[in-house]
Design an enzyme around this catalytic site. Structure first.
Site, PDB file in Angstrom:
ATOM      1  N   GLU A  11       0.804  -1.245   0.000  1.00 22.73           N
ATOM      2  CA  GLU A  11       0.000   0.000   0.000  1.00 22.73           C
ATOM      3  C   GLU A  11       0.825   1.276   0.000  1.00 22.73           C
ATOM      4  O   GLU A  11       0.693   2.110   0.891  1.00 22.73           O
ATOM      5  CB  GLU A  11      -0.958  -0.002   1.203  1.00 22.73           C
ATOM      6  CG  GLU A  11      -1.907  -1.189   1.209  1.00 22.73           C
ATOM      7  CD  GLU A  11      -2.914  -1.145   2.354  1.00 22.73           C
ATOM      8  OE1 GLU A  11      -2.803  -0.264   3.222  1.00 22.73           O
ATOM      9  OE2 GLU A  11      -3.815  -1.996   2.355  1.00 22.73           O
ATOM     10  N   ASN A  27       2.331  -5.243  -3.153  1.00 23.02           N
ATOM     11  CA  ASN A  27       0.925  -5.563  -2.864  1.00 23.02           C
ATOM     12  C   ASN A  27       0.129  -4.287  -2.577  1.00 23.02           C
ATOM     13  O   ASN A  27       0.591  -3.420  -1.834  1.00 23.02           O
ATOM     14  CB  ASN A  27       0.892  -6.481  -1.627  1.00 23.02           C
ATOM     15  CG  ASN A  27      -0.454  -7.105  -1.368  1.00 23.02           C
ATOM     16  OD1 ASN A  27      -1.044  -7.713  -2.265  1.00 23.02           O
ATOM     17  ND2 ASN A  27      -0.963  -6.959  -0.143  1.00 23.02           N
ATOM     18  N   HIS A  58     -10.040  -6.111  -2.319  1.00 22.42           N
ATOM     19  CA  HIS A  58     -11.094  -5.772  -1.345  1.00 22.42           C
ATOM     20  C   HIS A  58     -12.156  -4.972  -2.094  1.00 22.42           C
ATOM     21  O   HIS A  58     -11.965  -3.802  -2.393  1.00 22.42           O
ATOM     22  CB  HIS A  58     -10.529  -4.918  -0.204  1.00 22.42           C
ATOM     23  CG  HIS A  58      -9.566  -5.641   0.671  1.00 22.42           C
ATOM     24  ND1 HIS A  58      -9.946  -6.717   1.452  1.00 22.42           N
ATOM     25  CD2 HIS A  58      -8.242  -5.460   0.906  1.00 22.42           C
ATOM     26  CE1 HIS A  58      -8.895  -7.160   2.128  1.00 22.42           C
ATOM     27  NE2 HIS A  58      -7.853  -6.425   1.811  1.00 22.42           N
ATOM     28  N   GLU A  67      -6.088 -10.652  -1.261  1.00 20.56           N
ATOM     29  CA  GLU A  67      -6.913 -10.378  -0.073  1.00 20.56           C
ATOM     30  C   GLU A  67      -8.385 -10.235  -0.445  1.00 20.56           C
ATOM     31  O   GLU A  67      -9.081  -9.341   0.050  1.00 20.56           O
ATOM     32  CB  GLU A  67      -6.435  -9.097   0.628  1.00 20.56           C
ATOM     33  CG  GLU A  67      -4.963  -9.104   0.972  1.00 20.56           C
ATOM     34  CD  GLU A  67      -4.499  -7.873   1.750  1.00 20.56           C
ATOM     35  OE1 GLU A  67      -5.344  -7.143   2.308  1.00 20.56           O
ATOM     36  OE2 GLU A  67      -3.277  -7.650   1.806  1.00 20.56           O
ATOM     37  N   ASP A  70     -12.185  -9.981  -0.771  1.00 19.61           N
ATOM     38  CA  ASP A  70     -13.472 -10.050  -0.069  1.00 19.61           C
ATOM     39  C   ASP A  70     -14.398  -9.022  -0.701  1.00 19.61           C
ATOM     40  O   ASP A  70     -13.949  -8.132  -1.425  1.00 19.61           O
ATOM     41  CB  ASP A  70     -13.382  -9.922   1.467  1.00 19.61           C
ATOM     42  CG  ASP A  70     -12.680  -8.680   1.983  1.00 19.61           C
ATOM     43  OD1 ASP A  70     -12.492  -7.740   1.213  1.00 19.61           O
ATOM     44  OD2 ASP A  70     -12.332  -8.658   3.182  1.00 19.61           O
TER      45      ASP A  70
HETATM   46  C1  XIL Z   1      -6.034  -6.102   8.474  1.00 18.54           C
HETATM   47  C2  XIL Z   1      -6.340  -7.250   9.426  1.00 18.54           C
HETATM   48  O1  XIL Z   1      -7.213  -8.159   8.798  1.00 18.54           O
HETATM   49  C3  XIL Z   1      -6.950  -6.715  10.699  1.00 18.54           C
HETATM   50  O2  XIL Z   1      -7.129  -7.748  11.644  1.00 18.54           O
HETATM   51  C4  XIL Z   1      -6.073  -5.619  11.287  1.00 18.54           C
HETATM   52  O3  XIL Z   1      -6.701  -5.045  12.408  1.00 18.54           O
HETATM   53  C5  XIL Z   1      -5.781  -4.554  10.256  1.00 18.54           C
HETATM   54  O4  XIL Z   1      -5.222  -5.146   9.092  1.00 18.54           O
HETATM   55  N1  XIL Z   1      -4.821  -4.607   3.748  1.00 18.54           N
HETATM   56  C6  XIL Z   1      -3.801  -5.380   4.231  1.00 18.54           C
HETATM   57  C7  XIL Z   1      -4.005  -6.220   5.425  1.00 18.54           C
HETATM   58  O5  XIL Z   1      -2.749  -5.472   3.576  1.00 18.54           O
HETATM   59  O6  XIL Z   1      -2.830  -6.402   6.169  1.00 18.54           O
HETATM   60  C8  XIL Z   1      -5.094  -5.667   6.307  1.00 18.54           C
HETATM   61  O7  XIL Z   1      -5.347  -6.602   7.347  1.00 18.54           O
HETATM   62  C9  XIL Z   1      -6.351  -5.399   5.504  1.00 18.54           C
HETATM   63  C10 XIL Z   1      -6.070  -4.391   4.422  1.00 18.54           C
END
Ligand code: XIL
Length: 384
Positions: free
Chosen positions: A161, A205, A244, A274, A276
């Site tokens: 990020e 990522n 996401h 990731e 969802d």
């Molecule tokens: C999130 C976790 O799922 C949570 O439990 C934590 O509180 C915050 O981070 N992008 C990412 C992940 O790269 O590491 C993040 O994970 C979600 C967004």
């Protein structure tokens, strides 16, 4: 670990002539990992400690997925809560669980502005840690963690990020790391990680870098960034698109696959890291203020078909690109999702419901994988 042998073993176990039709249910040959194995696509999930210890959750974690990402357990805040005082318990547990279940691991994440230890951010803020010291600490952090798991991590999210949510987008000048160490640090961290484990695939990522921002601005910035790293002969192997999604915004799976292909055209592997798909849910908290407790959700699942379609779209985007090596969901169970605690009023983002029943989102992935099993093999996914 010799990943090639494991992949060959998995493929040999399923000599096929046509698509494997998923039987009723979600066990045996119909699990996501078994279906993915037919086409050498690894299906993953983020796992938190309860996913590895709770009997029902750990069974699903082991049966359905062939690659695990620690949700939090490899982040700097967790592994070094006090300076020089390390806590590898969660990370060790995850890697051991994965190996016991013939799963690979995506290491996550080495360089990120979030979930840094307080001693580090406070030290920088109050001037007791200089920029030179910060650089040394980062070097040490990467070296220590990557070396500890050397040979046991398939892909590392080295940088997470780093791009701005703007149009046009760019590496964020205000990012914690960039503002203190300059953009040159991005080349260094990949080199440090490579020195610590030459066999791990090293990834950039981020979210919204495969068209999900609508404008493709963030994709363009990601492409510029990875091209620049490659032109400096930086050891970067892959780009992870987090995936996401939120039903209130748009999503174009064709654009996603085109963008993934554009990264692949640079010789990089790609992954959905990731996935969802969240949406607004009813809650027993009528104020609709940020939900902090995950048990006050009363999802009505009306949005499930739409979310299933988007999960399917992300998977298809990956399947359309031969260099797409893994498709990972960010946790599988609604009861454990990070979404309600992060996005006010939203939830229902996962492929299993709060009672651990599979949702249409699961079935969509299962069907698509099942139908893809007749497709050509995708090749091995080790570092060349
Ligand atoms: C999130 C976790 O799922 C949570 O439990 C934590 O509180 C915050 O981070 N992008 C990412 C992940 O790269 O590491 C993040 O994970 C979600 C967004």
């Amino acid at each position: 670990m010799n990943f090639r042998l494991i992949a060959a073993g998995a493929a040999a176990a399923f000599a096929l002539t046509g698509p494997v039709i998923a039987a009723e249910g979600s066990t045996g040959a119909s699990t996501l990992r078994a279906l993915g194995a037919h086409i050498q696509l690894h299906i993953g999930t983020a796992a938190i400690p309860s996913d590895l210890s709770d009997p029902t959750l750990s069974q699903i974690t082991a049966e359905q997925f062939s690659v695990l990402t620690p949700g939090n357990e490899m982040k700097w805040q967790v592994v070094e809560p006090e300076q020089g005082n390390f806590n590898w318990t969660g990370a060790d547990n995850l890697v051991n669980f994965a190996e016991a279940n013939h799963q690979r691991v995506r290491g996550h994440t080495l360089v990120w502005h979030n979930q840094l230890p307080n001693w580090l951010t406070q030290g920088v803020a109050n001037g007791t840690i200089s920029n030179d010291q910060l650089r040394d600490l980062l070097h040490q952090h990467i070296t220590t963690e990557v070396r500890r798991y050397r040979g046991r991590i398939w892909q590392w999210d080295v940088v997470n990020e780093m791009l701005a949510d703007s149009n046009p987008s760019q590496v964020k000048p205000t990012d914690f790391w960039i503002s203190h160490l300059g953009t040159g640090i991005l080349a260094d961290v990949f080199r440090w990680a490579h020195a610590a484990d030459p066999d791990a695939l090293l990834c950039y990522n981020d979210y919204n870098i495969a068209g999900e921002d609508g404008s493709n601005a963030k994709f363009n910035a990601a492409l510029t960034l990875v091209k620049s790293l490659l032109s400096q002969r930086v050891p970067i192997d892959c780009v992870g698109d987090q995936g996401h999604l939120d039903l209130q915004f748009g999503f174009n799976p064709i654009l996603m696959s085109q963008d993934l292909q554009a990264f692949a055209n640079l010789g990089l592997k790609v992954a959905i890291t990731e996935a969802d798909v969240r949406t607004f849910v009813e809650t027993t908290d009528s104020s609709q203020t940020p939900i902090v407790s995950r048990t006050d959700l009363t999802p009505n699942h009306t949005a499930d078909p739409a979310a299933a379609d988007w999960y399917n779209g992300m998977l298809q985007s990956c399947l359309a690109v031969k260099a797409c090596i893994s498709f990972t969901v960010w946790g599988f169970a609604d009861a454990e999702s990070w979404v309600p605690g992060t996005f006010a009023g939203e939830g229902d983002a996962d492929i299993y419901d709060v009672n651990l029943n599979t949702k249409p989102q699961y079935t969509a992935l299962q069907q698509t994988l099942s139908l893809a099993t007749g497709a050509p093999k995708r090749g091995d996914h080790d570092r060349d």
